[in-house]
Design an enzyme around this catalytic site. Structure first.
Site, PDB file in Angstrom:
ATOM      1  N   ALA A   1      -0.884  -3.497  -0.573  1.00 47.21           N
ATOM      2  CA  ALA A   1      -1.875  -4.505  -0.178  1.00 47.21           C
ATOM      3  C   ALA A   1      -2.121  -5.434  -1.370  1.00 47.21           C
ATOM      4  CB  ALA A   1      -3.169  -3.809   0.214  1.00 47.21           C
TER       5      ALA A   1
ATOM      6  N   GLY B   1       0.313   0.253   0.517  1.00 50.53           N
ATOM      7  CA  GLY B   1       0.549  -0.311   1.846  1.00 50.53           C
ATOM      8  C   GLY B   1       2.035  -0.573   2.092  1.00 50.53           C
TER       9      GLY B   1
ATOM     10  N   GLU C   1       3.322   2.621   3.250  1.00 44.67           N
ATOM     11  CA  GLU C   1       2.744   2.874   4.581  1.00 44.67           C
ATOM     12  C   GLU C   1       3.469   2.049   5.656  1.00 44.67           C
ATOM     13  OE1 GLU C   1      -1.344   2.239   2.972  1.00 44.67           O
ATOM     14  OE2 GLU C   1      -1.783   3.990   4.190  1.00 44.67           O
TER      15      GLU C   1
ATOM     16  N   GLU D   1      -2.982   4.509  -4.261  1.00 43.82           N
ATOM     17  CA  GLU D   1      -4.327   3.974  -3.963  1.00 43.82           C
ATOM     18  C   GLU D   1      -5.426   4.691  -4.720  1.00 43.82           C
ATOM     19  OE1 GLU D   1      -1.929   4.385  -1.761  1.00 43.82           O
ATOM     20  OE2 GLU D   1      -2.012   2.892  -0.163  1.00 43.82           O
TER      21      GLU D   1
HETATM   22  C1  LIG Z   1      -5.958  -0.588   3.914  1.00 43.81           C
HETATM   23  C2  LIG Z   1      -5.483  -0.460   2.505  1.00 43.81           C
HETATM   24  C3  LIG Z   1      -4.042  -0.278   2.432  1.00 43.81           C
HETATM   25  C4  LIG Z   1      -3.339  -0.222   1.316  1.00 43.81           C
HETATM   26  C5  LIG Z   1      -3.940  -0.162   0.021  1.00 43.81           C
HETATM   27  C6  LIG Z   1      -2.961  -0.627  -1.049  1.00 43.81           C
HETATM   28  O1  LIG Z   1      -1.808  -0.870  -0.833  1.00 43.81           O
HETATM   29  S1  LIG Z   1      -3.650  -0.778  -2.557  1.00 43.81           S
HETATM   30  C7  LIG Z   1      -2.299  -1.340  -3.530  1.00 43.81           C
HETATM   31  C8  LIG Z   1      -1.384  -0.233  -3.864  1.00 43.81           C
HETATM   32  N1  LIG Z   1      -0.337  -0.693  -4.734  1.00 43.81           N
HETATM   33  C9  LIG Z   1      -0.372  -0.489  -6.027  1.00 43.81           C
HETATM   34  O2  LIG Z   1      -1.263   0.126  -6.581  1.00 43.81           O
HETATM   35  C10 LIG Z   1       0.777  -1.069  -6.817  1.00 43.81           C
HETATM   36  C11 LIG Z   1       0.264  -1.906  -7.943  1.00 43.81           C
HETATM   37  N2  LIG Z   1       1.345  -2.544  -8.673  1.00 43.81           N
HETATM   38  C12 LIG Z   1       2.110  -1.883  -9.539  1.00 43.81           C
HETATM   39  O3  LIG Z   1       2.036  -0.702  -9.733  1.00 43.81           O
HETATM   40  C13 LIG Z   1       3.089  -2.715 -10.302  1.00 43.81           C
HETATM   41  O4  LIG Z   1       2.627  -4.023 -10.316  1.00 43.81           O
HETATM   42  C14 LIG Z   1       4.527  -2.694  -9.751  1.00 43.81           C
HETATM   43  C15 LIG Z   1       4.572  -3.044  -8.284  1.00 43.81           C
HETATM   44  C16 LIG Z   1       5.139  -1.290  -9.974  1.00 43.81           C
HETATM   45  C17 LIG Z   1       5.369  -3.738 -10.539  1.00 43.81           C
HETATM   46  O5  LIG Z   1       5.258  -3.463 -11.918  1.00 43.81           O
HETATM   47  P1  LIG Z   1       5.726  -4.539 -13.012  1.00 43.81           P
HETATM   48  O6  LIG Z   1       5.520  -3.896 -14.344  1.00 43.81           O
HETATM   49  O7  LIG Z   1       7.053  -5.034 -12.666  1.00 43.81           O
HETATM   50  O8  LIG Z   1       4.757  -5.783 -12.855  1.00 43.81           O
HETATM   51  P2  LIG Z   1       3.199  -5.905 -13.141  1.00 43.81           P
HETATM   52  O9  LIG Z   1       2.515  -4.622 -12.934  1.00 43.81           O
HETATM   53  O10 LIG Z   1       3.011  -6.570 -14.449  1.00 43.81           O
HETATM   54  O11 LIG Z   1       2.740  -6.858 -11.964  1.00 43.81           O
HETATM   55  C18 LIG Z   1       3.217  -8.203 -11.896  1.00 43.81           C
HETATM   56  C19 LIG Z   1       2.110  -9.077 -11.352  1.00 43.81           C
HETATM   57  O12 LIG Z   1       1.856  -8.695 -10.010  1.00 43.81           O
HETATM   58  C20 LIG Z   1       0.479  -8.392  -9.825  1.00 43.81           C
HETATM   59  N3  LIG Z   1       0.394  -7.319  -8.826  1.00 43.81           N
HETATM   60  C21 LIG Z   1       1.071  -6.175  -8.806  1.00 43.81           C
HETATM   61  N4  LIG Z   1       0.774  -5.463  -7.730  1.00 43.81           N
HETATM   62  C22 LIG Z   1      -0.121  -6.186  -7.042  1.00 43.81           C
HETATM   63  C23 LIG Z   1      -0.811  -5.980  -5.813  1.00 43.81           C
HETATM   64  N5  LIG Z   1      -0.617  -4.864  -5.060  1.00 43.81           N
HETATM   65  N6  LIG Z   1      -1.669  -6.910  -5.409  1.00 43.81           N
HETATM   66  C24 LIG Z   1      -1.871  -8.050  -6.128  1.00 43.81           C
HETATM   67  N7  LIG Z   1      -1.229  -8.297  -7.302  1.00 43.81           N
HETATM   68  C25 LIG Z   1      -0.375  -7.375  -7.736  1.00 43.81           C
HETATM   69  C26 LIG Z   1       0.015  -7.950 -11.196  1.00 43.81           C
HETATM   70  O13 LIG Z   1      -1.355  -8.095 -11.327  1.00 43.81           O
HETATM   71  C27 LIG Z   1       0.800  -8.889 -12.085  1.00 43.81           C
HETATM   72  O14 LIG Z   1       0.177 -10.134 -12.089  1.00 43.81           O
HETATM   73  P3  LIG Z   1      -0.642 -10.636 -13.347  1.00 43.81           P
HETATM   74  O15 LIG Z   1      -1.003 -12.030 -13.022  1.00 43.81           O
HETATM   75  O16 LIG Z   1       0.249 -10.452 -14.530  1.00 43.81           O
HETATM   76  O17 LIG Z   1      -1.845  -9.728 -13.428  1.00 43.81           O
END
Ligand SMILES: CC/C=C\CC(=O)SCCNC(=O)CCNC(=O)[C@H](O)C(C)(C)COP(=O)(O)OP(=O)(O)OC[C@H]1O[C@@H](n2cnc3c(N)ncnc32)[C@H](O)[C@@H]1OP(=O)(O)O
Length: 719
Positions: free
Chosen positions: A61, A100, A103, A123
């Site tokens: 998400a 998500g 999921e 999450e």
């Molecule tokens: C009803 C609810 C249902 C679902 C709930 C969810 O899905 S909650 C979200 C669950 N997902 C996560 O926790 C994943 C979070 N992201 C990560 O772990 C890493 O970003 C990832 C995908 C492994 C990639 O890693 P990498 O080192 O390549 O990049 P980085 O972490 O620096 O991220 C790059 C920029 O993307 C932004 N970002 C990452 N994930 C999200 C996200 N889910 N939503 C919004 N933005 C996201 C991150 O902030 C970085 O941007 P920046 O401007 O540098 O902050």
């Protein structure tokens, strides 16, 4: 935001497009709904593949949307529509399928993953639970114990483990989308009933009650007050004991509580703060995006004590070649053995070969002549470090970056002893250096932006949460720790016990209270520093004057314990007693309590009742107040820097977001009012005097934390 193509004549290919991680924003969800509908209604399409652009399936998400009014189609019906489709839908997973994203994949009928992909339901680390059916589908797919493990820890699994667990159906080393399309063609027309996970019962599990009781107990212990892991267990329990529809209802209820909680806000703040600190900036205006790091192929470590050994391991594990220097032969041999052991254990844990050949050992400082970067880790003594820096300046090739691993010494003073002060920065590692996440990169007024950029990049390579900070006594972390520890000592003088103070802090969420932590790290460490500062006097003085030193309140309690040889765990006695030197279980010590009684009597102090609230307010608000001074002085660029330092290196509970975030949650006006209250009671304690920045922020209406940067700039420009 989701692109549709027909490939191989009869496969509908849906590509999620939302860089950088294809998060499920409102537009992406709308795109999925529309394209799935299009594929299902196209009579030429026999099966569907969903993939993500740029080698990443989906990062879940869109976390940024959580704090706004969410619009667009909700995830749950969207995933249900996919699962109940009458054509097979295959997820082609490259890069990551998280939250998500996984999921969504679990709603598909089949999952094909690239061998380098990572999958997980993280999450819980954002204060949430997998509430798009993940907590109900995963246990049905892989069984309750494995699902509990994944959902309560949020850990990511490799494609190989996902295959073994049964999360994915096939792993490929080749083009994942091509493999998924081929697979989709092969399953077209097959019955989909067995592939709809929500219709399965959970695999049978003997003694379910005992399992959940055991897991709940473990989770409560490790959660340190965090509520999301507990809700995750409750949601999986619903999957194991209720029909799917009722389980989904329970998932929804639990998520509703978590979603609006302060803990979720704190944990999501931490997620973005950890990324924000990489975009460092210096008061000079130098910044991460305009400062190019130098390439580092070869590094050296000087001094192979505990810190030097850990740093060598951390460097070697990044694949760098490392020259490890220790002048004494016996110490060098011991260090070599210890470093090899650490490298072997680390490699075993990660399932890779140990980088033993990456380290060359030498007794001669000349061996570092051609390295790109040196980290000096000799004893914490400015004269010794200065001598080493002068030798390094003479030996190293031009342009070599000189870094000092120090927890408190003046980086600028060291730099001024070298012909090229612009090449000098501090790298403050935390013990054990190959394990602890935090690295403070300390720049002096003459450190070049390139030197800072190089140290920050190296920190990132080592997997550290690297934070660039200015040069001052104790930098950020230890400078804020000083008033926190002093308040704890004062509380003992006034009637508290180490047990009471530690219990209050541990209930707040610290893994250890201040006194248990002091016993672990050694009371002699602080004693040496206080001696160096000229604060320690013989323990015979009594009366009020003995407790005022250098014009401010001082507690000699720690010094008196050291005079008794009580250095903590290593001597078997400190603020607590231990079964034997080196043992770790802290026990109540009657000696310490009669010592405290005698001390109070000697100094005319009357013990009073102190409660947890006062412990928290005095210790934590004193620490936070120093944080405001640090922001005002420009030592930290923003509150995120301070919070990342405290969460990654000082045990501050992550679900409370860090000290500055906590102050923001409590309310700046309340923090100010309590500091003023305690300052009136203890006028001889300067660290309880509210910082002028805190006062000015309150006066300007207590802006929310993400606006502090702007507010500070404005306030500074008005000075
Ligand atoms: C009803 C609810 C249902 C679902 C709930 C969810 O899905 S909650 C979200 C669950 N997902 C996560 O926790 C994943 C979070 N992201 C990560 O772990 C890493 O970003 C990832 C995908 C492994 C990639 O890693 P990498 O080192 O390549 O990049 P980085 O972490 O620096 O991220 C790059 C920029 O993307 C932004 N970002 C990452 N994930 C999200 C996200 N889910 N939503 C919004 N933005 C996201 C991150 O902030 C970085 O941007 P920046 O401007 O540098 O902050």
């Amino acid at each position: 935001m989701a692109e549709y193509n027909r490939v191989s004549e009869c496969v509908g290919l849906i590509t999620l497009r939302n860089p950088p991680v294809n998060a499920l924003s409102a537009a992406v969800r709308q795109g999925i709904v529309d394209t799935v509908q299009r594929a299902l209604s196209d009579p030429n399409v026999k099966s569907v593949v969903i993939c993500g652009q740029n080698g990443i399936f989906c990062g879940g998400a869109d976390i940024k949307e959580f704090r706004s009014n969410m619009t667009g189609p909700p995830l749950i019906p969207m995933i249900h529509a996919i699962e109940s489709a009458n054509k097979p839908v295959v997820a082609a997973i490259e890069g990551s399928a998280l939250g998500g994203g996984l999921e969504l994949a679990l709603g598909c009928h089949y999952r094909i993953a690239h061998s380098k992909a990572r999958l997980g339901l993280p999450e819980v680390s954002l204060g949430l639970l997998p509430a798009a059916g993940g907590s109900q589908r995963l246990p049905r797919l892989i069984g309750v114990p494995a699902a509990l493990n994944l959902i309560t820890t949020g850990r990511h699994v490799t494609a190989a483990e996902a295959l073994q667990l049964g999360i994915v159906d096939q792993v490929t080393d080749h083009n994942t989308v091509a493999a998924a399309v081929k697979f989709a063609l092969s399953v077209a027309g097959r019955s989909l009933d067995p592939r709809r996970i929500s219709t399965h019962p959970c695999p049978q599990q003997p003694d379910l009650d005992a399992l959940f009781e055991e897991v709940m107990q473990k989770v409560r212990q490790s959660a340190r007050g965090a509520i999301a892991p507990i809700a995750c267990v409750q949601a999986v329990r619903a999957a194991a004991t209720l029909p799917y529809a009722q389980g989904m209802e329970r998932e929804r209820e639990l998520m509703a509580t978590l979603f609006t909680s302060g803990q979720a806000r704190a944990l999501q703040y931490c997620f973005f703060a950890e990324r924000a600190v990489g975009r460092w900036r210096m008061p000079s205006g130098a910044r991460w995006d305009t400062s190019k790091p130098r390439p580092v192929h070869k590094a050296a470590v000087i001094g192979l004590g505990t810190m030097g050994r850990g740093i060598t391991v951390a460097l070697a594990q990044t694949g760098l070649s490392v020259i490890a220097v220790e002048t004494q032969e016996k110490q060098l041999m011991e260090a070599k053995q210890a470093i090899s052991g650490m490298l072997e254990r680390g490699a075993k844990g990660r399932g890779v070969a140990p980088a033993l050949d990456g380290v060359i050992y030498s007794q001669n400082i000349q061996a570092v002549a051609d390295v790109d970067l040196v980290i000096e880790a000799v004893f914490e003594d400015i004269a010794l470090k200065t001598k080493v820096f002068q030798q390094l300046s003479a030996v190293c090739k031009p342009g070599t970056l000189l870094c000092t691993n120090t927890s408190a010494l003046d980086v600028d003073q060291l730099a001024s002893e070298t012909p090229n002060p612009e090449l000098v920065v501090g790298m403050h590692f935390f013990a054990p250096a190959h394990v602890m996440k935090l690295l403070e990169v300390v720049y002096g007024p003459r450190s070049s932006p390139q030197a800072v950029a190089t140290a920050m990049q190296l920190g990132k390579k080592m997997g550290k949460a690297s934070v660039a900070v200015g040069n001052c006594r104790g930098f950020v972390g230890n400078r804020m720790l000083k008033p926190y520890i002093e308040e704890a000592f004062f509380l003992l003088e006034e009637g508290a016990t180490p047990e009471l103070v530690d219990q209050a802090l541990e209930e707040f969420g610290f893994p250890m209270g201040v006194f248990r932590m002091s016993d672990l790290s050694g009371l002699d460490v602080g004693w040496r520093v206080r001696k160096g500062d000229g604060l320690v006097e013989p323990g015979t003085a009594s009366g009020r004057s003995a407790r005022i030193r250098q014009g401010r309140r001082y507690s000699p309690l720690g010094d008196l314990l050291c005079e008794e040889g009580r250095f903590g765990q290593k001597t078997g006695r400190g603020w607590y007693q231990y079964d034997k030197p080196g043992s770790r279980v802290a026990r109540f010590d009657p000696w310490l309590h009669s010592f405290l009684g005698a001390y109070r009597a000697q100094h005319g102090l009357v013990a009073r009742r102190i409660d947890h609230q006062e412990v928290l307010e005095r210790c934590l608000y004193a620490l936070i107040n120093e944080g405001f001074h640090i922001l005002d002085d420009g030592i930290a660029a923003g509150p995120e820097d301070i919070d990342v330092i405290y969460v990654s290196g000082y045990g501050w509970p992550r679900h409370r977001g860090g000290p500055m975030f906590y102050a923001n949650m409590v309310g700046l006006a309340k923090v100010l009012e309590r500091l003023e209250h305690y300052q009136q009671l203890h006028p001889e304690v300067p660290h309880l005097q509210p910082s002028s920045l805190l006062r000015r922020l309150v006066a300007s209406g207590s802006p929310p934390i993400h606006k502090w940067g702007e507010a500070i700039k404005k306030l500074h420009s008005q000075l």
